[in-house]
Design a protein around this motif. Sequence first.
Motif, PDB file in Angstrom:
ATOM      1  N   ASP A   1     -20.953 -36.585  37.969  1.00 18.51           N
ATOM      2  CA  ASP A   1     -20.240 -37.333  36.942  1.00 18.51           C
ATOM      3  C   ASP A   1     -19.607 -38.586  37.512  1.00 18.51           C
ATOM      4  OD1 ASP A   1     -20.653 -36.062  34.530  1.00 18.51           O
ATOM      5  OD2 ASP A   1     -19.144 -34.533  34.930  1.00 18.51           O
ATOM      6  N   GLY A   2     -19.622 -39.639  36.719  1.00 20.42           N
ATOM      7  CA  GLY A   2     -18.870 -40.857  36.882  1.00 20.42           C
ATOM      8  C   GLY A   2     -18.154 -41.058  35.559  1.00 20.42           C
ATOM      9  N   PRO A   3     -17.770 -42.277  35.207  1.00 18.33           N
ATOM     10  CA  PRO A   3     -18.067 -43.503  35.966  1.00 18.33           C
ATOM     11  C   PRO A   3     -16.869 -44.063  36.727  1.00 18.33           C
ATOM     12  CG  PRO A   3     -17.650 -44.028  33.672  1.00 18.33           C
ATOM     13  CD  PRO A   3     -17.403 -42.557  33.826  1.00 18.33           C
ATOM     14  N   HIS A   4     -15.817 -43.233  36.922  1.00 18.51           N
ATOM     15  CA  HIS A   4     -14.599 -43.752  37.554  1.00 18.51           C
ATOM     16  C   HIS A   4     -14.365 -43.152  38.933  1.00 18.51           C
ATOM     17  CE1 HIS A   4     -13.719 -43.471  33.077  1.00 18.51           C
ATOM     18  NE2 HIS A   4     -14.041 -44.722  33.320  1.00 18.51           N
ATOM     19  N   GLY A   5     -15.254 -42.299  39.359  1.00 19.37           N
ATOM     20  CA  GLY A   5     -15.154 -41.641  40.651  1.00 19.37           C
ATOM     21  C   GLY A   5     -16.217 -40.574  40.733  1.00 19.37           C
ATOM     22  N   VAL A   6     -16.541 -40.140  41.945  1.00 20.53           N
ATOM     23  CA  VAL A   6     -17.570 -39.115  42.132  1.00 20.53           C
ATOM     24  C   VAL A   6     -16.903 -37.753  41.975  1.00 20.53           C
ATOM     25  CG1 VAL A   6     -19.368 -38.246  43.654  1.00 20.53           C
ATOM     26  CG2 VAL A   6     -18.730 -40.667  43.726  1.00 20.53           C
ATOM     27  N   ARG A   7     -17.339 -36.999  40.998  1.00 18.67           N
ATOM     28  CA  ARG A   7     -16.683 -35.737  40.651  1.00 18.67           C
ATOM     29  C   ARG A   7     -16.696 -34.762  41.824  1.00 18.67           C
ATOM     30  NH1 ARG A   7     -18.032 -32.293  35.152  1.00 18.67           N
ATOM     31  NH2 ARG A   7     -16.435 -30.680  35.390  1.00 18.67           N
ATOM     32  N   ALA A   8     -15.617 -34.027  41.958  1.00 15.41           N
ATOM     33  CA  ALA A   8     -15.552 -32.982  42.985  1.00 15.41           C
ATOM     34  C   ALA A   8     -16.697 -31.993  42.796  1.00 15.41           C
ATOM     35  CB  ALA A   8     -14.214 -32.261  42.902  1.00 15.41           C
ATOM     36  N   GLU A   9     -17.143 -31.390  43.891  1.00 20.84           N
ATOM     37  CA  GLU A   9     -18.327 -30.532  43.872  1.00 20.84           C
ATOM     38  C   GLU A   9     -18.145 -29.342  42.925  1.00 20.84           C
ATOM     39  OE1 GLU A   9     -22.212 -30.424  45.007  1.00 20.84           O
ATOM     40  OE2 GLU A   9     -20.703 -31.861  45.678  1.00 20.84           O
ATOM     41  N   ILE A  10     -19.146 -29.148  42.062  1.00 20.35           N
ATOM     42  CA  ILE A  10     -19.173 -28.023  41.132  1.00 20.35           C
ATOM     43  C   ILE A  10     -20.023 -26.910  41.737  1.00 20.35           C
ATOM     44  CG2 ILE A  10     -19.890 -27.296  38.806  1.00 20.35           C
ATOM     45  CD1 ILE A  10     -17.567 -29.182  38.750  1.00 20.35           C
ATOM     46  N   ASN A  11     -19.663 -25.665  41.449  1.00 21.92           N
ATOM     47  CA  ASN A  11     -20.474 -24.546  41.920  1.00 21.92           C
ATOM     48  C   ASN A  11     -21.913 -24.680  41.434  1.00 21.92           C
ATOM     49  OD1 ASN A  11     -18.366 -23.248  43.257  1.00 21.92           O
ATOM     50  ND2 ASN A  11     -17.750 -22.117  41.417  1.00 21.92           N
ATOM     51  N   TRP A  12     -22.804 -24.064  42.190  1.00 21.43           N
ATOM     52  CA  TRP A  12     -24.227 -24.173  41.885  1.00 21.43           C
ATOM     53  C   TRP A  12     -24.542 -23.715  40.466  1.00 21.43           C
ATOM     54  CZ3 TRP A  12     -28.514 -26.297  43.792  1.00 21.43           C
ATOM     55  CH2 TRP A  12     -29.744 -25.845  43.339  1.00 21.43           C
ATOM     56  N   ASN A  13     -23.911 -22.631  40.034  1.00 22.37           N
ATOM     57  CA  ASN A  13     -24.374 -21.997  38.809  1.00 22.37           C
ATOM     58  C   ASN A  13     -23.277 -21.716  37.789  1.00 22.37           C
ATOM     59  OD1 ASN A  13     -26.722 -20.991  37.477  1.00 22.37           O
ATOM     60  ND2 ASN A  13     -25.869 -18.943  37.691  1.00 22.37           N
TER      61      ASN A  13
END
Length: 354
Positions: free
Chosen positions: A78-90
């Motif tokens: 996700d953007g567009p204001h920053g790179v989103r923190a890592e989401i779990n795989w599933n």
Amino acid sequence: MKNTFITTGLLALSFISTNAQNNSVPVYLDDKQPIELRIEDALKRMTLEEKTRLSYAQGKFSSPGCPRLGIPELWMSDGPHGVRAEINWNDWGYAGWTSDSCTAFPALTCLAASWNTTLAADYGKAIGEEARYREKDVLLGPGVNIYRTPLNGRNFEYLGEDPYLAAELCVPYIQGVQKNGVAACVKHYALNNQELWRGHIDVQLSDRALREIYLPAFQAAVERGGVWSIMGAYNKVRGTHATHHKLLNNDILKGEWNFDGCVITDWGAAHDTYEAAMYGLDIEMGSYTNGLTSESEFGYDDYYLGKNYLQMVKDGKIPMEVVNEKAARVLRLIFRTAMNREKPFGSITSEEHY
């Protein structure tokens, strides 16, 4: 899971080295060759199942490549204001990594208020550097839908209410992002102008309003910005969901504007296998399944572009030229991003970005 495909990539590099002596390097692995030649070569080597598998997710923010041929997966953020923190795989929980902080840039509505194209270019370059550092291939932004009500919950992430201003600022943003070998993904195409009932609201409008108000920024993103991907919207337009819409995708985007990139769903925006296949959708993300969990009764293969798409091709209901065209677009995106060896290393939370 990602480490598995890093290994695959290393094997691919080893494969190049081994075969170089025999002058039999597959063209698709040779990044010195024209990209269209590489796509043509890869398609000749891929099975039907491998081609169709390119078109739907394998995780919450990842879609597969072709492991057998050393073609890596795509990673989106996700953007567009920053790179989103890592989401779990599933699932939608955060992974809790301690190494994935990002710069929180001002919202795009603030960027629009600057009327500053140079700043837009710097913004895009900086956020692209952060996405590249985080090993993301597609940054889900910028947003260019037109404000129609102050109650739209996504106004903050769009570039204002004026089509000309949004067009002028999105072009340098896109170019800045893509200098990093990261695809911008302009959203939400099109007419996602309110969040309430967004999954089913049906937008009715004149051709003139469509062309003069709602499409100019998207057109500029394609024709002047050279954007590599576009995100389909949740809403309907004239009775059909926008993410697989013949007029929007086939006739205008890929026809009139000659867009050569990928149309990617917003998460869960696909609704029909035949329409998705025939009306311009290339990658389906986030459809409502339980994914890969062992107790799942409804997994990734149950996406609209999953096993039903494959079966419709086998039954002759969807032509092979549609499959090849869709697979070619995904391969083009992979070659521009994940398989681009010329991209810089990127940087994150630097003094320059702050």
